[in-house]
Scaffold this motif. Sequence first.
Motif, PDB file in Angstrom:
ATOM      1  N   GLU A   1       0.824  -1.209   0.000  1.00 30.92           N
ATOM      2  CA  GLU A   1       0.000   0.000   0.000  1.00 30.92           C
ATOM      3  C   GLU A   1       0.861   1.263   0.000  1.00 30.92           C
ATOM      4  OE1 GLU A   1      -3.886  -1.915   2.310  1.00 30.92           O
ATOM      5  OE2 GLU A   1      -2.464  -0.672   3.421  1.00 30.92           O
ATOM      6  N   ALA A   2       1.950   1.252   0.770  1.00 26.70           N
ATOM      7  CA  ALA A   2       2.828   2.428   0.818  1.00 26.70           C
ATOM      8  C   ALA A   2       3.520   2.637  -0.526  1.00 26.70           C
ATOM      9  CB  ALA A   2       3.847   2.274   1.940  1.00 26.70           C
ATOM     10  N   ARG A   3       3.984   1.571  -1.162  1.00 25.73           N
ATOM     11  CA  ARG A   3       4.628   1.704  -2.465  1.00 25.73           C
ATOM     12  C   ARG A   3       3.645   2.207  -3.510  1.00 25.73           C
ATOM     13  NH1 ARG A   3       8.393  -2.695  -4.951  1.00 25.73           N
ATOM     14  NH2 ARG A   3       8.513  -0.945  -6.400  1.00 25.73           N
ATOM     15  N   ALA A   4       2.394   1.749  -3.438  1.00 27.86           N
ATOM     16  CA  ALA A   4       1.383   2.228  -4.386  1.00 27.86           C
ATOM     17  C   ALA A   4       1.150   3.721  -4.215  1.00 27.86           C
ATOM     18  CB  ALA A   4       0.075   1.455  -4.193  1.00 27.86           C
ATOM     19  N   LEU A   5       1.127   4.178  -2.978  1.00 26.60           N
ATOM     20  CA  LEU A   5       0.973   5.614  -2.726  1.00 26.60           C
ATOM     21  C   LEU A   5       2.154   6.390  -3.288  1.00 26.60           C
ATOM     22  CD1 LEU A   5      -0.437   6.010   0.908  1.00 26.60           C
ATOM     23  CD2 LEU A   5      -1.512   6.717  -1.228  1.00 26.60           C
ATOM     24  N   LEU A   6       3.355   5.863  -3.061  1.00 20.18           N
ATOM     25  CA  LEU A   6       4.562   6.562  -3.502  1.00 20.18           C
ATOM     26  C   LEU A   6       4.634   6.642  -5.025  1.00 20.18           C
ATOM     27  CD1 LEU A   6       7.079   7.916  -2.307  1.00 20.18           C
ATOM     28  CD2 LEU A   6       8.270   5.720  -2.522  1.00 20.18           C
ATOM     29  N   SER A   7       4.068   5.653  -5.699  1.00 18.07           N
ATOM     30  CA  SER A   7       4.093   5.674  -7.161  1.00 18.07           C
ATOM     31  C   SER A   7       3.115   6.677  -7.739  1.00 18.07           C
ATOM     32  CB  SER A   7       3.793   4.278  -7.710  1.00 18.07           C
ATOM     33  OG  SER A   7       2.451   3.911  -7.423  1.00 18.07           O
TER      34      SER A   7
ATOM     35  N   ARG B   1       3.946  12.417  -5.006  1.00 14.02           N
ATOM     36  CA  ARG B   1       5.335  12.822  -4.789  1.00 14.02           C
ATOM     37  C   ARG B   1       5.655  13.018  -3.314  1.00 14.02           C
ATOM     38  NH1 ARG B   1       6.691  17.898  -7.634  1.00 14.02           N
ATOM     39  NH2 ARG B   1       8.803  17.318  -6.959  1.00 14.02           N
ATOM     40  N   LEU B   2       4.651  13.026  -2.452  1.00  7.81           N
ATOM     41  CA  LEU B   2       4.898  13.180  -1.018  1.00  7.81           C
ATOM     42  C   LEU B   2       4.019  12.214  -0.243  1.00  7.81           C
ATOM     43  CD1 LEU B   2       6.015  14.509   1.538  1.00  7.81           C
ATOM     44  CD2 LEU B   2       4.277  16.309   1.296  1.00  7.81           C
ATOM     45  N   VAL B   3       4.664  11.298   0.451  1.00  6.41           N
ATOM     46  CA  VAL B   3       3.953  10.332   1.291  1.00  6.41           C
ATOM     47  C   VAL B   3       4.527  10.421   2.698  1.00  6.41           C
ATOM     48  CG1 VAL B   3       3.449   7.897   1.715  1.00  6.41           C
ATOM     49  CG2 VAL B   3       3.483   8.782  -0.632  1.00  6.41           C
TER      50      VAL B   3
ATOM     51  N   ALA C   1       8.110  22.048  -5.306  1.00  3.90           N
ATOM     52  CA  ALA C   1       7.823  23.083  -6.294  1.00  3.90           C
ATOM     53  C   ALA C   1       8.962  23.265  -7.296  1.00  3.90           C
ATOM     54  CB  ALA C   1       7.530  24.408  -5.583  1.00  3.90           C
ATOM     55  N   ARG C   2      10.227  23.122  -6.860  1.00  2.79           N
ATOM     56  CA  ARG C   2      11.376  23.433  -7.698  1.00  2.79           C
ATOM     57  C   ARG C   2      12.052  22.202  -8.291  1.00  2.79           C
ATOM     58  NH1 ARG C   2      13.343  28.587  -6.891  1.00  2.79           N
ATOM     59  NH2 ARG C   2      14.506  28.122  -8.810  1.00  2.79           N
ATOM     60  N   ALA C   3      11.830  21.035  -7.711  1.00  2.00           N
ATOM     61  CA  ALA C   3      12.507  19.818  -8.180  1.00  2.00           C
ATOM     62  C   ALA C   3      11.457  18.799  -8.608  1.00  2.00           C
ATOM     63  CB  ALA C   3      13.406  19.262  -7.081  1.00  2.00           C
ATOM     64  N   PRO C   4      10.995  18.829  -9.834  1.00  2.92           N
ATOM     65  CA  PRO C   4       9.850  18.012 -10.257  1.00  2.92           C
ATOM     66  C   PRO C   4      10.088  16.510 -10.253  1.00  2.92           C
ATOM     67  CG  PRO C   4      10.869  19.112 -12.148  1.00  2.92           C
ATOM     68  CD  PRO C   4      11.498  19.697 -10.924  1.00  2.92           C
ATOM     69  N   ASP C   5      11.344  16.068 -10.244  1.00  4.57           N
ATOM     70  CA  ASP C   5      11.618  14.631 -10.260  1.00  4.57           C
ATOM     71  C   ASP C   5      12.035  14.090  -8.893  1.00  4.57           C
ATOM     72  OD1 ASP C   5      11.031  14.278 -12.956  1.00  4.57           O
ATOM     73  OD2 ASP C   5      13.026  14.979 -13.554  1.00  4.57           O
ATOM     74  N   VAL C   6      11.901  14.890  -7.861  1.00  7.06           N
ATOM     75  CA  VAL C   6      12.203  14.434  -6.502  1.00  7.06           C
ATOM     76  C   VAL C   6      10.901  14.006  -5.832  1.00  7.06           C
ATOM     77  CG1 VAL C   6      13.035  15.095  -4.216  1.00  7.06           C
ATOM     78  CG2 VAL C   6      14.255  15.873  -6.256  1.00  7.06           C
ATOM     79  N   HIS C   7      10.905  12.800  -5.291  1.00  4.32           N
ATOM     80  CA  HIS C   7       9.800  12.307  -4.475  1.00  4.32           C
ATOM     81  C   HIS C   7      10.267  12.305  -3.030  1.00  4.32           C
ATOM     82  CE1 HIS C   7       7.040  10.292  -7.604  1.00  4.32           C
ATOM     83  NE2 HIS C   7       7.920  11.049  -8.263  1.00  4.32           N
TER      84      HIS C   7
ATOM     85  N   ALA D   1       0.070  20.861   0.833  1.00  7.66           N
ATOM     86  CA  ALA D   1      -0.646  20.406  -0.361  1.00  7.66           C
ATOM     87  C   ALA D   1       0.072  19.237  -1.020  1.00  7.66           C
ATOM     88  CB  ALA D   1      -0.777  21.567  -1.353  1.00  7.66           C
ATOM     89  N   GLY D   2      -0.692  18.258  -1.467  1.00  9.16           N
ATOM     90  CA  GLY D   2      -0.137  17.113  -2.177  1.00  9.16           C
ATOM     91  C   GLY D   2       0.306  15.981  -1.272  1.00  9.16           C
ATOM     92  N   GLU D   3       0.217  16.166   0.044  1.00  8.41           N
ATOM     93  CA  GLU D   3       0.674  15.113   0.963  1.00  8.41           C
ATOM     94  C   GLU D   3      -0.359  13.997   1.055  1.00  8.41           C
ATOM     95  OE1 GLU D   3       2.423  14.825   5.512  1.00  8.41           O
ATOM     96  OE2 GLU D   3       0.764  16.206   5.108  1.00  8.41           O
ATOM     97  N   HIS D   4       0.109  12.776   0.945  1.00 11.59           N
ATOM     98  CA  HIS D   4      -0.712  11.593   1.194  1.00 11.59           C
ATOM     99  C   HIS D   4      -0.188  10.924   2.463  1.00 11.59           C
ATOM    100  CE1 HIS D   4      -2.053  12.231  -2.894  1.00 11.59           C
ATOM    101  NE2 HIS D   4      -2.942  11.251  -2.781  1.00 11.59           N
ATOM    102  N   THR D   5      -1.052  10.758   3.439  1.00 11.22           N
ATOM    103  CA  THR D   5      -0.616  10.143   4.699  1.00 11.22           C
ATOM    104  C   THR D   5      -1.015   8.673   4.725  1.00 11.22           C
ATOM    105  OG1 THR D   5      -2.662  10.785   5.824  1.00 11.22           O
ATOM    106  CG2 THR D   5      -0.795  12.310   5.965  1.00 11.22           C
TER     107      THR D   5
END
Length: 776
Positions: A32-38, A41-43, A140-146, A158-162
Motif C-alpha cells: 500500500e505504501a509503495r502504491a501511494l509513492l508511485s 510525490r509526497l507520502v 515546487a522546484r525539483a519536479p523529479d524528486v519524491h 498540499a499534495g501530501e498523502h498520509t
Amino acid sequence: MLRMMGRSPHRTGSDVPAEITTFVGRRRELGEARALLSSSRLVTLNGPGGVGKTRLALRVADQARRAFPDGVVVVELAEVRTAELVPHTVALASGLLDDPAGWTAETLAERLASRHLLLVLDNCEHLVVPCALLVRRILARAPDVHVLTTSREPLRIAGEHTYAVPPLPVPTWAEGSRAADLEQYDGVRLFLDRARAREPGFTLTEATAPHVAEICQRLDGIPLAIELAADRVRALPVEEINARLGSRLRLLTTGDRSASARHQTLLASIAWSHDLCTAPEQLLWARLSVFPSSFVMSAAEAVCSGDDLPSDDVVDLLTELVEKSVLVREQGSEARFRMLGAIREFGHQRLADSGGIAAVHDRLVGWCAQLATAYREGWFGPGQQEWSRRLRREHQNIAAALRFALDGRRPARAMAIASDLNLYWVTAGLLSEGRHWLRRGVEESEPGTPGRATALRWLAYLSACLGDVVDVPRLVADARSEAGGEPEPADLGYLCFVEGIAQLTIGESYSARTPLAEALRLFARTDDFVGRTHVLLSYGVTQWLCGELDSAQELLRECLHVSGIHHETTLHSSSLLHLGLLLRDVGEPAVAEAMVLEALQLKTRCDESTGQAMCLDALAWFSVADDPRRGATLAGCAEAAWRRSGASIERVGALRRFRAASLEHLREQLPERVVDALMTAGAELSTTQAFAYATGAPAGGAGRDLAGIFEPLTEREWQVAQRVAEGLGNRQIAGRLAISPRTVDAHVAHILTKLAFGSRTQVAAWVTERRRSTQA
C-alpha cells in the motif's frame, strides 16, 4: 551543460542503510505504501512511537530505488534540534558541496532541481514546520524528486498523502487455540525472531503459547514494545514476563544500545511524543487515560473538561492528539478513539502525579451514570438494538466507572449504575459481572442508602438467573424491608417477579405461579411495560410447563402484542421462541419452526448469545425425529452457544427436558460415535455459520448486518411484508404476529406507500429480492 555543472558530485544508487535484524511481516503495508509513492510525490508514514515507521520507510525505499536514477537519500532528523539545520542536514546527506551562503530551503531546492531521487526524511515530528517548508519548496522546484517522510503527525501541506502505519496483527488466545496457529500473526513472529536471537533454544510450546499471545496482545502489537519484551527471555520465562506486564513502562527498559535514545526504551519513546505536545494537549492526554477502552467525543468532552480545560477546546485538542499519533481513531461509522496501552499508562502516571485523578474519575462515573439512566429509559422500544450495541462498546468504560465509584466509597452511585443496567447484564450474557457489581454495592453500603432496595432486587434476580437461589429469599426480604411501609406497586411487582423466577429456575413451576400471578396483577396498576412484559413471558412459560396450554398461549400472545406495539426485540423474540415450543406441543410443527427461526434471527441480530443457544436447542429438538443428523449438528451448535454465553441450559427449566429427550432420541437412531462426531462438528461452527446452518442461508450472507435488510420499512413492517410474501391474508398475519387485523391493515398500507407499490404481489417480489441480496 549548465544543468550538469549545477549538479554537484553525489552518490548514485541506494543510500538505504543495510538491515541488521530480520524484517518481519508488513506485506500489505509495503504494497500500500509503495502504491501511494508511485502515485504521489509526497507520502508521510504516520503512527505512534515504536510502531515501525522507520523500518517500513527504509524497506519501501529499498524496494523503490530502481525507479530513481539518482538513488535514495535517507536523512535522519531525530538528533537535529534547530530548524536552521534541517536544510544543512539534508544537503549533507545528499552529498552536495557546501554552499558559501549557507543552506536554506530555497537554495537546497534549487540544487536538487535536476535530480531524480527519493528523499526519505525520518522522524520529522519535532521539526514538522521547517520540514514542511523545506518539502514544499523542493516539490515546487525539483519536479523529479519524491519525498517519503516518517512522523508522528502529518506535514499538512498540499499534495501530501498520509499512511497510518498500524500495529502488527496479534492473536487472542481462546479455548481451542493451538501453538501452531500463532505464527501466522506478525506480532508473534517478531517476538519469536527476537527471542531466538537472544536465546537460540527458545521454542513455542503449548504451555508457552498462551503467554506469548497475551504478551503480544497486551503490547498492542507495537514492534518496539514486542522487541523489548522478547529481549527479556534470556533472564525471565515468558510466564513471568507476561505477569510483569502490569506495568509495561517499568519492565520494558532495555534495548539496542546503538539505537537512538528515544528508541532504547518504550518509556523514552513515549516521553518524546509527550514533549512534542503543548501543555493543553498533555493535560487532555492525561485525562483521557481514565478510559480503559475506546470512547466517543461526547464522553471526552464530559469527562476531560473542567478547571483549566474548557469543553469547547476538547474537540480541537483531541484532533491534534490524533494527528500526533497519541490517539487512534477506530474505523467505523461512529467516531471512536482509543489509546494504545503503554501510551495510556504513561498518561495515567502523569494524571496521578498531578493530583487531579479523583476529579476525572468522578466525572467518568457521572457520565456513565447518565448513560445507564438513558439506557434504562430507552431500552424498551425501537432503539433497543442500538442501545445494546452502544452499551457493548462502552462496557470497559462502565466497568471502570463502577470500580472507581466503589473504590472511592460511593456505593450509592455504583448501585444506581448497575441497577439501571440490569437488562444489559442479562441480554449481553454478563450475569456474573452484573451480580459482582451489585453485590459489592450492597455489601459496601449501609441500610437506608438510596437505591439499595433496587440493587437488592436486581441482585436477587441475577442470582436466580444464575441458578444460585439459596440467598434469593433473604435478598427479597431485605429489599422489602429497604422499600419501607408503602412501596410502589411496580416495586412490589418486581419482587414478586423475582420470587417466581427463582422458583422456575429450580424447576418448581407450580410454586412459581402464585408470585407471578400477583406480579401481573400489580403491574396492571402501572404503566411499566418493561415489568409487565417480563411477567407475561415468565408466567406464560410457567403455565406451559404446568400443562395450562390455553392460558400459556394467551399470556405469550399478549406478550407478543405488547412488545410488538413498542417495537421491542428481546422479549418479543423470547415470546416467539416459547410460543413456538408450545405450538409444537399442540401439533403445529410448521408454524412452530417458523416462529423459532424468526426468534433466532432476532437473537442473532441483537447478539444475544443465551437466546441463540435456546433457539438452537429448540430447533435441534424439532429436527431429531425427521432428520437426526441435522438435530445432532444443531445440538452441537447449541452447546457452543451456551459456552459462549456463560450460562447453562441446566438453569433453563423449560428447555432441560428437551435437551435430554433430544439426546436420548438421537442415540436411539444413530450410533453414539456418529452423534458425538456431528455434535463436535456443530460446536466448531462460528455464530455466523451456526445461524446459516440453522436457517439454510449461505454462510456469507449470514454474517452481514441483518438490521439493514428491511430498510426503508420498520422492523414490524418487514415482519408483515415477509408474511405477505408467504401468501397470508391480513387476518392470518394478525394471528401469526399476535396483533389486531386493523393494525395489519395499517402496516400493509404503509408498506405499499413506502415502496410505491400497487399490489401485494410486488411486495412479495421485493421481499424475495431482499432475501436473495443478503445471501449473495
